[in-house]
Write a protein that holds these residues in place. Structure first.
Motif, mmCIF file in Angstrom:
data_model
loop_
_atom_site.group_PDB
_atom_site.id
_atom_site.type_symbol
_atom_site.label_atom_id
_atom_site.label_comp_id
_atom_site.label_asym_id
_atom_site.label_seq_id
_atom_site.Cartn_x
_atom_site.Cartn_y
_atom_site.Cartn_z
ATOM 1 N N SER A 110 0.905 -1.256 -0.169
ATOM 2 C CA SER A 110 -0.117 0.163 0.586
ATOM 3 C C SER A 110 1.217 1.638 0.160
ATOM 4 C CB SER A 110 -0.925 -0.182 1.013
ATOM 5 O OG SER A 110 -0.470 0.342 3.130
ATOM 6 N N LYS A 111 1.951 1.158 0.282
ATOM 7 C CA LYS A 111 2.467 1.944 0.308
ATOM 8 C C LYS A 111 3.824 2.722 -0.565
ATOM 9 C CE LYS A 111 1.787 3.913 4.663
ATOM 10 N NZ LYS A 111 0.998 4.951 5.022
ATOM 11 N N ASN A 112 3.803 1.628 -1.686
ATOM 12 C CA ASN A 112 4.454 1.518 -3.110
ATOM 13 C C ASN A 112 3.677 1.891 -4.081
ATOM 14 O OD1 ASN A 112 5.481 -1.744 -0.249
ATOM 15 N ND2 ASN A 112 6.910 -0.071 -1.170
ATOM 16 N N THR A 113 3.658 3.096 -4.021
ATOM 17 C CA THR A 113 2.787 3.554 -5.245
ATOM 18 C C THR A 113 3.472 3.368 -6.182
ATOM 19 O OG1 THR A 113 2.943 5.663 -4.841
ATOM 20 C CG2 THR A 113 1.049 4.922 -3.525
ATOM 21 N N ALA A 114 4.974 3.412 -6.412
ATOM 22 C CA ALA A 114 5.400 3.555 -7.755
ATOM 23 C C ALA A 114 5.724 2.649 -7.848
ATOM 24 C CB ALA A 114 6.417 3.984 -7.542
ATOM 25 N N LEU A 115 5.472 1.152 -7.674
ATOM 26 C CA LEU A 115 5.527 -0.243 -7.777
ATOM 27 C C LEU A 115 4.785 0.051 -9.321
ATOM 28 C CD1 LEU A 115 6.059 -3.060 -7.001
ATOM 29 C CD2 LEU A 115 4.061 -3.191 -6.185
ATOM 30 N N THR A 116 5.383 -0.586 -10.007
ATOM 31 C CA THR A 116 5.147 -0.587 -11.938
ATOM 32 C C THR A 116 5.185 -2.360 -12.068
ATOM 33 O OG1 THR A 116 7.414 -0.694 -13.053
ATOM 34 C CG2 THR A 116 5.889 1.553 -12.711
ATOM 35 N N TYR A 117 6.238 -3.401 -11.803
ATOM 36 C CA TYR A 117 5.950 -4.871 -11.450
ATOM 37 C C TYR A 117 5.935 -5.729 -10.557
ATOM 38 C CZ TYR A 117 8.911 -9.184 -12.945
ATOM 39 O OH TYR A 117 8.800 -10.437 -13.482
ATOM 40 N N LEU A 118 5.311 -6.731 -10.204
ATOM 41 C CA LEU A 118 4.363 -7.569 -9.029
ATOM 42 C C LEU A 118 4.652 -9.273 -9.852
ATOM 43 C CD1 LEU A 118 4.101 -7.776 -6.153
ATOM 44 C CD2 LEU A 118 2.279 -7.669 -6.041
ATOM 45 N N GLU A 119 5.632 -9.983 -9.709
ATOM 46 C CA GLU A 119 5.336 -11.433 -9.375
ATOM 47 C C GLU A 119 5.928 -12.286 -8.006
ATOM 48 O OE1 GLU A 119 5.937 -14.457 -10.060
ATOM 49 O OE2 GLU A 119 6.224 -13.726 -12.532
ATOM 50 N N CYS A 120 4.454 -12.339 -7.554
ATOM 51 C CA CYS A 120 4.062 -13.042 -6.674
ATOM 52 C C CYS A 120 4.153 -15.242 -6.498
ATOM 53 C CB CYS A 120 3.900 -12.355 -5.531
ATOM 54 S SG CYS A 120 1.317 -11.801 -5.963
ATOM 55 N N SER A 121 4.552 -15.270 -8.008
ATOM 56 C CA SER A 121 3.696 -16.735 -8.352
ATOM 57 C C SER A 121 4.912 -17.637 -6.893
ATOM 58 C CB SER A 121 4.451 -17.198 -9.903
ATOM 59 O OG SER A 121 3.832 -15.549 -10.901
ATOM 60 N N GLY A 122 3.303 -18.348 -7.388
ATOM 61 C CA GLY A 122 4.047 -19.905 -6.458
ATOM 62 C C GLY A 122 3.912 -19.918 -4.317
ATOM 63 N N CYS A 123 3.292 -18.464 -5.001
ATOM 64 C CA CYS A 123 3.288 -18.334 -3.152
ATOM 65 C C CYS A 123 2.059 -18.521 -2.480
ATOM 66 C CB CYS A 123 3.073 -16.614 -3.267
ATOM 67 S SG CYS A 123 5.075 -16.080 -2.862
ATOM 68 N N TRP A 124 2.212 -19.981 -2.502
ATOM 69 C CA TRP A 124 0.494 -20.513 -2.261
ATOM 70 C C TRP A 124 0.278 -20.464 -0.691
ATOM 71 C CZ3 TRP A 124 4.798 -24.316 -3.975
ATOM 72 C CH2 TRP A 124 5.630 -24.815 -2.097
ATOM 73 N N GLY A 125 0.948 -19.946 0.126
ATOM 74 C CA GLY A 125 0.455 -19.027 1.648
ATOM 75 C C GLY A 125 -0.106 -18.365 1.218
ATOM 76 N N LEU A 126 -0.180 -17.433 0.483
ATOM 77 C CA LEU A 126 -0.261 -15.968 0.392
ATOM 78 C C LEU A 126 -2.148 -15.992 0.246
ATOM 79 C CD1 LEU A 126 0.682 -13.012 0.124
ATOM 80 C CD2 LEU A 126 0.485 -12.546 -2.264
ATOM 81 N N THR A 127 -2.345 -15.347 1.494
ATOM 82 C CA THR A 127 -3.740 -14.962 1.724
ATOM 83 C C THR A 127 -4.268 -13.868 1.123
ATOM 84 O OG1 THR A 127 -3.665 -14.411 4.012
ATOM 85 C CG2 THR A 127 -4.027 -16.763 2.995
#
Length: 227
Positions: free
Chosen positions: A179-196
């Motif tokens: 939420s504080k990373n408003t400049a974020l353009t690229y996010l890769e979180c594949s395989g994070c099966w614990g992420l809810t």
């Protein structure tokens, strides 16, 4: 008397000064007198090292099983402080540009990087992060902690300049707050099966998102991601 002076010399911690290195001192008539001071005419490497202090921005992490290399970029010089063979070691580097830095730290010990680190690139280069403290990493623009399965928490709130984040395969992460990373353009979180939980409502600059295999993520709102 000679033995006494030898003990003073041996226990003294060498100090870098603008004139060289002071490697000893004696006490005479209640006054400290410096001894064996070697002049180096203020060489470039000494100036570079003196520009980095313990008050500089810093990045801290604990090793799970020994990181061998990190790809790092920085604004200016950095000091890497680690524990090797039970002894604290400090290594100074000039400005880094996606440079592979070897860190032979003891397992389970903390490594501190003093300086304005802009890129941290770890992609299976031996070992993993057990924890990663970015609370003072305000210059960070790109982070890759790919495959760090021991990483349970990632606080990015102070890294407001972050534009790229790759946490692919960080299976122990249960939430990710960008939420504080408003400049974020690229996010890769594949395989994070614990992420809810993943809130992208403030990531309005996001153009690339990969979350394949996030089997615990039941909903994802991208209505604000119009870029």
């Amino acid at each position: 008397m000679k033995l006494f002076l030898f003990i003073i010399f041996w226990m003294f911690v060498p100090t870098i000064t603008p004139d060289g290195i002071q490697i000893g001192e004696i006490l005479f008539n209640n006054q400290k007198i410096k001894i064996m001071k070697m002049k180096f005419n203020n060489p470039a490497w000494l100036q570079s090292a003196s520009n980095v202090s313990s008050e500089a921005p810093e990045t801290r992490f604990v090793l799970a099983n020994g990181i061998k290399k990190l790809g790092l970029s920085s604004n200016g010089s950095v000091i890497v402080e680690s524990v090797q063979g039970g002894e604290k070691v400090r290594e100074t580097y000039s400005a880094l540009d996606n440079t592979d830095v070897t860190i032979n730290a003891d397992n389970g010990t903390e490594v501190v990087i003093y300086g304005a680190i802009t890129v941290i690139n770890y992609e299976g280069k031996g070992g993993r992060f057990a924890s990663l403290d970015l609370s003072k990493s305000t210059a960070l623009t790109s982070l890759s902690c790919n495959g760090c399965t021991s990483l349970t928490y990632l606080d990015l709130s102070k890294s407001t300049a972050l534009t790229s984040l790759d946490c692919n395969g960080c299976t122990s992460l249960t939430s990710l707050d960008v939420s504080k990373n408003t400049a974020l353009t690229y996010l890769e979180c594949s395989g994070c099966w614990g992420l809810t939980y993943l809130d992208l409502s403030k990531s309005t600059a996001l153009t690339s998102l990969y979350c394949n295999g996030c089997t615990s993520l039941t909903s994802l709102d991208v209505s604000k991601n119009t870029a």
